[in-house]
Design a protein around this motif. Structure first.
Motif, PDB file in Angstrom:
ATOM      1  N   ILE A  19       0.712  -1.110  -0.057  1.00  0.00           N
ATOM      2  CA  ILE A  19       0.100  -0.105  -0.124  1.00  0.00           C
ATOM      3  C   ILE A  19       0.943   1.370   0.178  1.00  0.00           C
ATOM      4  N   ALA A  20       0.885   2.016  -1.255  1.00  0.00           N
ATOM      5  CA  ALA A  20       1.654   3.206  -1.107  1.00  0.00           C
ATOM      6  C   ALA A  20       0.849   4.391  -1.665  1.00  0.00           C
ATOM      7  N   THR A  21      -0.264   4.712  -0.959  1.00  0.00           N
ATOM      8  CA  THR A  21      -1.163   5.509  -1.505  1.00  0.00           C
ATOM      9  C   THR A  21      -1.009   6.953  -0.977  1.00  0.00           C
ATOM     10  N   VAL A  32      -5.466  24.352  -3.764  1.00  0.00           N
ATOM     11  CA  VAL A  32      -4.430  23.585  -2.953  1.00  0.00           C
ATOM     12  C   VAL A  32      -3.230  22.941  -3.642  1.00  0.00           C
ATOM     13  N   LEU A  33      -2.468  22.246  -2.944  1.00  0.00           N
ATOM     14  CA  LEU A  33      -1.258  22.149  -3.852  1.00  0.00           C
ATOM     15  C   LEU A  33      -0.879  20.441  -3.327  1.00  0.00           C
ATOM     16  N   ARG A  34      -1.019  19.557  -4.113  1.00  0.00           N
ATOM     17  CA  ARG A  34      -0.433  18.387  -3.739  1.00  0.00           C
ATOM     18  C   ARG A  34      -0.172  17.599  -4.914  1.00  0.00           C
ATOM     19  N   SER A  81      11.587   9.397   3.783  1.00  0.00           N
ATOM     20  CA  SER A  81      11.066   8.442   4.469  1.00  0.00           C
ATOM     21  C   SER A  81      10.290   7.263   3.410  1.00  0.00           C
ATOM     22  N   ALA A  82       9.811   8.072   2.376  1.00  0.00           N
ATOM     23  CA  ALA A  82       9.133   7.236   1.505  1.00  0.00           C
ATOM     24  C   ALA A  82      10.326   6.459   0.524  1.00  0.00           C
ATOM     25  N   ILE A  83      11.405   7.154   0.400  1.00  0.00           N
ATOM     26  CA  ILE A  83      12.423   6.392  -0.418  1.00  0.00           C
ATOM     27  C   ILE A  83      12.985   5.123   0.624  1.00  0.00           C
ATOM     28  N   PHE A 103      13.910  16.153   6.586  1.00  0.00           N
ATOM     29  CA  PHE A 103      12.984  16.784   5.620  1.00  0.00           C
ATOM     30  C   PHE A 103      14.182  18.096   5.346  1.00  0.00           C
ATOM     31  N   TRP A 104      13.767  18.466   4.159  1.00  0.00           N
ATOM     32  CA  TRP A 104      14.342  19.871   3.734  1.00  0.00           C
ATOM     33  C   TRP A 104      13.213  20.821   3.482  1.00  0.00           C
ATOM     34  N   SER A 105      13.437  22.044   3.299  1.00  0.00           N
ATOM     35  CA  SER A 105      12.762  23.090   2.665  1.00  0.00           C
ATOM     36  C   SER A 105      13.593  24.444   2.125  1.00  0.00           C
TER      37      SER A 105
HETATM   38  C1  LIG Z   1       3.862  20.736  -2.743  1.00  0.00           C
HETATM   39  C2  LIG Z   1       4.532  19.809  -2.011  1.00  0.00           C
HETATM   40  C3  LIG Z   1       5.710  19.953  -1.491  1.00  0.00           C
HETATM   41  C4  LIG Z   1       6.806  19.127  -0.841  1.00  0.00           C
HETATM   42  N1  LIG Z   1       7.926  19.479  -0.395  1.00  0.00           N
HETATM   43  C5  LIG Z   1       8.748  18.452   0.285  1.00  0.00           C
HETATM   44  C6  LIG Z   1      10.169  18.578   0.619  1.00  0.00           C
HETATM   45  O1  LIG Z   1      10.437  19.924   0.321  1.00  0.00           O
HETATM   46  N2  LIG Z   1      10.847  17.773   1.181  1.00  0.00           N
HETATM   47  C7  LIG Z   1      10.183  16.671   1.447  1.00  0.00           C
HETATM   48  O2  LIG Z   1      10.910  15.865   2.117  1.00  0.00           O
HETATM   49  N3  LIG Z   1       8.839  16.128   1.165  1.00  0.00           N
HETATM   50  C8  LIG Z   1       8.108  17.155   0.543  1.00  0.00           C
HETATM   51  N4  LIG Z   1       6.980  16.865   0.155  1.00  0.00           N
HETATM   52  C9  LIG Z   1       6.498  15.603   0.460  1.00  0.00           C
HETATM   53  C10 LIG Z   1       6.711  14.415  -0.404  1.00  0.00           C
HETATM   54  O3  LIG Z   1       6.344  15.007  -1.586  1.00  0.00           O
HETATM   55  C11 LIG Z   1       5.913  13.297   0.144  1.00  0.00           C
HETATM   56  O4  LIG Z   1       6.499  12.653   1.273  1.00  0.00           O
HETATM   57  C12 LIG Z   1       6.095  12.140  -0.821  1.00  0.00           C
HETATM   58  O5  LIG Z   1       5.555  12.567  -2.163  1.00  0.00           O
HETATM   59  C13 LIG Z   1       5.363  10.957  -0.554  1.00  0.00           C
HETATM   60  O6  LIG Z   1       5.109   9.719  -1.192  1.00  0.00           O
HETATM   61  P1  LIG Z   1       4.319   8.659  -1.334  1.00  0.00           P
HETATM   62  O7  LIG Z   1       4.638   7.943  -2.667  1.00  0.00           O
HETATM   63  O8  LIG Z   1       4.148   8.173  -0.104  1.00  0.00           O
HETATM   64  O9  LIG Z   1       2.739   9.455  -1.537  1.00  0.00           O
HETATM   65  P2  LIG Z   1       2.298  10.441  -2.517  1.00  0.00           P
HETATM   66  O10 LIG Z   1       3.183  11.171  -3.428  1.00  0.00           O
HETATM   67  O11 LIG Z   1       1.180  11.186  -1.969  1.00  0.00           O
HETATM   68  O12 LIG Z   1       1.594   9.388  -3.730  1.00  0.00           O
HETATM   69  C14 LIG Z   1       0.636   8.361  -3.457  1.00  0.00           C
HETATM   70  C15 LIG Z   1      -0.017   8.051  -4.951  1.00  0.00           C
HETATM   71  O13 LIG Z   1      -1.016   7.027  -4.703  1.00  0.00           O
HETATM   72  C16 LIG Z   1      -2.139   7.284  -5.516  1.00  0.00           C
HETATM   73  N5  LIG Z   1      -3.353   6.875  -4.892  1.00  0.00           N
HETATM   74  C17 LIG Z   1      -3.987   7.458  -3.821  1.00  0.00           C
HETATM   75  N6  LIG Z   1      -5.136   6.558  -3.626  1.00  0.00           N
HETATM   76  C18 LIG Z   1      -5.058   5.420  -4.594  1.00  0.00           C
HETATM   77  C19 LIG Z   1      -5.919   4.291  -4.686  1.00  0.00           C
HETATM   78  N7  LIG Z   1      -7.039   4.023  -3.730  1.00  0.00           N
HETATM   79  N8  LIG Z   1      -5.677   3.536  -5.733  1.00  0.00           N
HETATM   80  C20 LIG Z   1      -4.416   3.932  -6.648  1.00  0.00           C
HETATM   81  N9  LIG Z   1      -3.651   5.043  -6.379  1.00  0.00           N
HETATM   82  C21 LIG Z   1      -3.906   5.764  -5.237  1.00  0.00           C
HETATM   83  C22 LIG Z   1      -2.209   8.991  -5.518  1.00  0.00           C
HETATM   84  O14 LIG Z   1      -2.794   9.559  -6.566  1.00  0.00           O
HETATM   85  C23 LIG Z   1      -0.703   9.296  -5.711  1.00  0.00           C
HETATM   86  O15 LIG Z   1      -0.327   9.164  -6.818  1.00  0.00           O
HETATM   87  C24 LIG Z   1       6.034  17.867  -0.480  1.00  0.00           C
HETATM   88  C25 LIG Z   1       4.835  17.626  -0.836  1.00  0.00           C
HETATM   89  C26 LIG Z   1       4.181  18.480  -1.505  1.00  0.00           C
HETATM   90  C27 LIG Z   1       2.749  18.073  -2.029  1.00  0.00           C
END
Ligand SMILES: Cc1cc2nc3c(=O)[nH]c(=O)nc-3n(C[C@H](O)[C@H](O)[C@H](O)COP(=O)(O)OP(=O)(O)OC[C@H]3O[C@@H](n4cnc5c(N)ncnc54)[C@H](O)[C@@H]3O)c2cc1C
Ligand code: SF4
Lengths: 63, 386
Positions: B109-111, B129-131, B297-299, B322-324
């Motif tokens: 699960i990586a949602t 919003v910004l995601r 953490s994700a990596i 984390f960084w910013s």
């Molecule tokens: C604008 C912004 C700036 C950021 N800046 C930083 C930073 O400077 N430094 C830092 O360390 N982190 C930063 N982050 C956080 C970082 O981007 C996240 O921690 C990272 O993307 C997490 O990855 P993930 O794969 O766990 O989740 P996500 O990137 O959220 O990916 C999850 C994916 O799963 C998909 N999904 C969801 N539900 C379902 C479902 N039911 N079925 C199929 N697919 C689904 C989603 O559409 C999405 O594509 C930032 C985040 C944002 C939004």
């Protein structure tokens, strides 16, 4: 194998220099500096590790 | 003997954590089928540049892709995009999606997480919003030609958005129910520094207020606040945090009270794993379960899960990172700064705006921050390993 780094993407996290100090260094701004862009075979695994670990995804490997 | 095709492994969520799992599985020698399902219409991309390079207009969308299309293809995945998982049945080892039902031997699960919206503003076109990349491109377009904006949320994302607004010469007002700005993992130590940056750049801050109502007019948006004041802008950006995407797990029997609860290998139940923003892993350094929302953490969790499934080997627990970048200041943070311990300056000096600081508790370093000092920050990381 050839390594490319994107200094526009690099955020100076230094993960690369931590895991593969023979290939990557950081300048005074913390940005990545390549010590070699064609590492010898024994360093390919750590180069790949650095690319995966780079949080900014600023390192690309071309096979 | 009847041979049944091995269902292999299914990864739900095609972003950083899901992709890293797949890369790690292949690198560790996993040869079975891997199916990757993603709700978005894009190849996996990086989110950090969305609020930085993309919002600032310095990068095109394609520059955020994590892997090139060729590199991605080399992983040999069955990739289904624009498809979302809707229900997990652990007993029958099946996941039902918007388009099919998939059997699996192992499931990851990586949602990730979705943005929290401000109730009542969901359909307002001036509230952003910004995601996702689409959010970022939409917001960038909305910034063209405007003079003032309201940012709701003085966290790290809100602060990055305010910096971008300031680069465009757009006046920002920030609203937060907390008494000061917040950066993750910093124990409040940087609140006044960030606030000073706001003041220096002419940002008007309204802290410690609730939003009573929001109204959209033809030319702008107005917030009525609990202190009786009103705040308006041509657009608003809401950055009030994220909610883990666990909707499809509602009837699965998994503990989803704060994301998917996992052990320190990312295991949530036999053959069910979670990684990234959606996952709450047991952290053997702190002894607590921790849901982290950051790239590293994700990596690291993606790498660890891939390795565990392919080889049965566990990976060591690491410190959160984390960084910013806020108003051009490069901030790097490792571990967890403790609120009640004063900062020790390890390098540089806060008055020069370049320093590395740490919190040290009974001789143990619990967190390190680098402020415009990346190289020294990296050198100081050894303090955390001591
Ligand atoms: C604008 C912004 C700036 C950021 N800046 C930083 C930073 O400077 N430094 C830092 O360390 N982190 C930063 N982050 C956080 C970082 O981007 C996240 O921690 C990272 O993307 C997490 O990855 P993930 O794969 O766990 O989740 P996500 O990137 O959220 O990916 C999850 C994916 O799963 C998909 N999904 C969801 N539900 C379902 C479902 N039911 N079925 C199929 N697919 C689904 C989603 O559409 C999405 O594509 C930032 C985040 C944002 C939004
Ligand atoms: S790990 Fe990536 S972001 Fe960090 S210094 Fe190396 S290239 Fe730059």
């Amino acid at each position: 194998m050839k390594i490319r780094v994107d200094r526009d993407a690099c955020i100076g996290a230094g993960q690369c220099a931590l895991v593969a100090g023979s290939i990557f260094d950081q300048d005074d701004d913390g940005l990545v500096v390549l010590l070699t862009d064609t590492p010898s075979d024994e360093f390919i695994a750590v180069a790949r590790k650095a690319a995966t670990l780079c949080p900014a995804k600023a390192i690309a490997l071309e096979e | 003997m009847i041979s049944v095709e091995d269902p292999g492994l299914v990864i739900v969520g095609a972003s950083l954590a899901g992709l890293t799992c797949a890369q790690s599985l292949r690198a560790e020698g996993y040869t079975k089928k891997i199916t990757l399902i993603g709700a978005e219409r894009h190849l996996p991309y990086n989110r950090p540049p969305l609020s930085k390079q993309v919002l600032a207009g310095k990068w095109q969308a394609a520059q955020t892709n994590i892997d090139s299309a060729e590199k991605f293809a080399e992983l040999g995945l069955d990739f289904f995009f624009d498809e979302d998982a809707q229900e997990l049945n652990i007993a029958s080892k099946e996941v039902r999606t918007s388009k099919r039902t998939l059997a699996f031997e192992d499931l990851i699960i990586a949602t990730g997480a979705s943005v929290r919206r401000l109730p009542g503003t969901e359909s307002m076109s001036r509230v952003h919003v910004l995601r996702t990349i689409d959010d970022a491109l939409g917001l960038r377009e909305a910034l063209v030609g405007i003079k003032c904006a309201v940012v709701v949320g003085a966290g790290v994302l809100g602060s990055e958005v305010i910096s971008a607004l300031s680069e465009y010469g757009i006046h920002a007002t920030v609203i937060d129910r907390m008494a000061r700005p917040q950066l993750p993992l910093t124990g409040g130590h940087f609140a006044s520094r960030v606030n000073d940056l706001f003041i220096e750049h002419g940002v008007v801050a309204k802290y410690g207020v609730e939003i009573n109502s929001v109204t959209e007019q033809e030319t702008g948006i107005t917030f009525d606040l609990s202190d009786g004041s009103k705040v308006s802008g041509e657009i608003a950006v809401v950055a009030i945090g994220c909610i883990p995407n666990v909707g499809f797990l509602a009837n699965s029997g998994l503990d989803i009270s704060n994301g998917v609860l996992c052990d320190s290998n990312g295991l949530a139940a036999p053959h069910i794993y979670a990684a990234g923003d959606v996952a709450s892993w047991h952290n053997s350094i702190t002894g607590k379960s921790l849901r982290l929302e950051n790239q590293t953490s994700a990596i690291e969790q993606g790498l660890a899960v891939g390795k565990f499934i392919a080889t049965g080997e566990s990976s060591p627990t690491t410190h959160p990172f984390f960084w910013s970048e806020i108003f051009g200041n490069k901030i790097l943070m490792l571990g967890n700064l403790e609120a009640d311990i004063p900062l020790t300056i390890v390098h540089g000096s806060p008055s020069d705006n370049r320093f590395v600081a740490a919190t040290i508790s009974n001789g143990v370093t619990t967190g390190i921050v680098g402020w415009n000092m990346p190289r020294e920050f990296r050198q100081s990381r050894a303090m955390m390993e001591a």
